[in-house]
Design a protein around this motif. Structure first.
Motif, mmCIF file in Angstrom:
data_model
loop_
_atom_site.group_PDB
_atom_site.id
_atom_site.type_symbol
_atom_site.label_atom_id
_atom_site.label_comp_id
_atom_site.label_asym_id
_atom_site.label_seq_id
_atom_site.Cartn_x
_atom_site.Cartn_y
_atom_site.Cartn_z
ATOM 1 N N ASP A 116 6.207 5.588 5.396
ATOM 2 C CA ASP A 116 5.011 5.725 5.368
ATOM 3 C C ASP A 116 4.669 5.299 7.032
ATOM 4 N N ARG B 57 0.753 -1.198 0.169
ATOM 5 C CA ARG B 57 -0.005 -0.004 -0.141
ATOM 6 C C ARG B 57 0.798 1.264 0.104
ATOM 7 N N SER B 58 1.906 1.233 0.806
ATOM 8 C CA SER B 58 3.058 2.413 0.698
ATOM 9 C C SER B 58 3.222 2.485 -0.581
ATOM 10 N N GLN C 143 2.150 1.880 -3.410
ATOM 11 C CA GLN C 143 1.288 2.310 -4.352
ATOM 12 C C GLN C 143 0.982 3.675 -4.073
ATOM 13 N N ARG C 144 1.016 4.238 -2.815
ATOM 14 C CA ARG C 144 0.662 5.665 -2.403
ATOM 15 C C ARG C 144 1.936 6.400 -3.077
ATOM 16 N N CYS C 145 3.144 5.915 -3.025
ATOM 17 C CA CYS C 145 4.325 6.640 -3.591
ATOM 18 C C CYS C 145 4.177 6.533 -4.979
ATOM 19 N N ALA D 1 1.268 6.879 -6.743
ATOM 20 C CA ALA D 1 0.203 7.319 -7.486
ATOM 21 C C ALA D 1 0.228 8.769 -8.106
#
Length: 395
Positions: free
Chosen positions: A232, A14-15, A17-19, A21
């Motif tokens: 994160d 998830r981290s 993917q956030r980075c 985005a």
């Protein structure tokens, strides 16, 4: 345990993917170790082939294992071109970093053009080994009062006076070394954790690693932006909740990488030669076997056993040695601060500090270049960087 491994892996995914985005032209700085491998395995499949960059390294296994990881994960792997002699970049590095740390921690200057061809954002495994237990030493696990613990950390990282007096005078050390120790010890004051391990890991992240990672990257920010998935908040908070027995020696972290990257399970770490196993017991057993074998090799060293090849010495580079000899002959070398005789002995290899000799010389070279710039104001413009010819990244 298995639910914890899955939760840890999901948070890293998830981290990442956030980075990623909303960002284009992102590349991964990939080594043959653990942390960048963990990030690589967490990159979504729909973002592949993903650019992966590996810098030239003293350890050839770094390039070999990074290439194998990239191939298995479907990444487009590039190796940085041969760099110019590091000594030619010392003035530009010291100028950009304002002499705040040794130049050896900011060696990417001659790769700027190469990096810019591939990416605008560079993601890597920085900070990954902190929360996962990679820096937890055995002495940290022993119950002790905070003051004693801080002193042990200081003694672990700081060079002793017997080494420092090779390049500094006793008068200078008498005046300033106690202040350095006091500043180090008080850097723990704002940390309120319940045990020594967590206290150390928070301190490591906000003090030591921030200096080694975030400050050097300031010299690259004008051309490329750093991305740090391991910072994160949700990820970091979870990992700090993992029991110490599972963080020590990164035994659970290795299981997380095993879970994330089944394609690369049989590629060992370039740092220690160990594979990623699916359980704590298996990872502990492999590490124990490695330690036993290392001791056996040391005992048999006189019968053909070999150690890992040491990186090149500062003294092997004539340009770096010439830089320090010019400093010794200049007015910048204040004899009330610097021990000229000790430095000459160090350059000649006649000292008793072989274990720390290169660290002393590299820090001294940073001072030698920085003093004219920031104390004597003899340099008023950023030194030019002798960039190598622009070449296509090697596949």
């Amino acid at each position: 345990f298995h639910k914890g491994v899955e939760a840890w892996a999901n948070l890293l995914q998830r981290s990442v993917q956030r980075c990623l985005a909303g960002k284009d032209r992102v590349a991964l700085l990939l080594s043959g170790g653990l942390d960048s491998r963990a990030v690589a395995a967490a990159i979504p499949r729909d973002r592949r082939p993903f650019p992966a960059l590996t810098r030239k390294a003293d350890n050839p296994l770094e390039i070999a294992y990074a290439g194998a990881i990239a191939e298995r994960l479907g990444f487009a792997h590039h190796v940085s071109p041969n760099s110019a002699p590091l000594a030619t970049h010392i003035p530009a590095i010291v100028w950009r970093q304002e002499c705040s740390f040794s130049y050896i921690h900011s060696r990417s200057i001659d790769n700027h053009r190469f990096l810019k061809q591939v990416a605008d954002h560079l993601m890597g495994g920085q900070f990954g080994d902190i929360s996962s237990g990679g820096h937890v030493a055995r002495y940290m696990l022993k119950p002790t009062d905070p003051a004693t613990f801080r002193k042990r950390v200081f003694n672990h990282y700081a060079l002793g006076r017997e080494f420092l007096r090779v390049i500094f005078t006793d008068t200078f050390l008498d005046r300033y070394l106690p202040q350095v120790e006091e500043e180090f010890l008080t850097s723990f004051d704002r940390i309120a954790e319940k045990n020594n391990v967590n206290t150390y890991q928070v301190w490591d992240q906000i003090e030591r690693q921030a200096n080694f990672i975030l400050r050097p990257s300031l010299g690259d920010r004008h051309i490329i932006q750093g991305i740090y998935p391991f910072l994160d908040v949700d990820y970091y908070d979870f990992v700090r909740s993992v029991p110490e027995k599972w963080r020590t020696d990164q035994v659970m972290y290795r299981s997380v990488i095993h879970h994330l990257g089944p394609e690369v399970r049989d590629i060992p770490s370039a740092n220690d030669g160990l594979l990623m196993r699916g359980s704590v017991l298996s990872n502990k057993a492999e590490r124990l076997i490695k330690r036993v074998l290392r001791r056996v090799r040391r005992l048999g060293a006189g019968q053909g056993a070999t150690e890992r090849q040491a990186p090149p010495s500062f003294r092997d580079d004539p340009a770096s040695v010439a830089l320090l000899r010019a400093f010794l002959a200049s007015g910048d070398c204040d004899r009330s601060i610097f021990s000229a005789g000790g430095i000459e002995a160090l350059l000649a290899g006649q000292d008793q500090t072989a274990r720390h000799g290169d660290d002393l010389l590299r820090n001294l070279a940073t001072f030698a270049v920085g003093l004219p710039m920031f104390v004597h104001n003899a340099v008023t413009a950023c030194p030019e960087v002798a960039l190598p010819p622009l070449a296509q990244p090697s596949p």
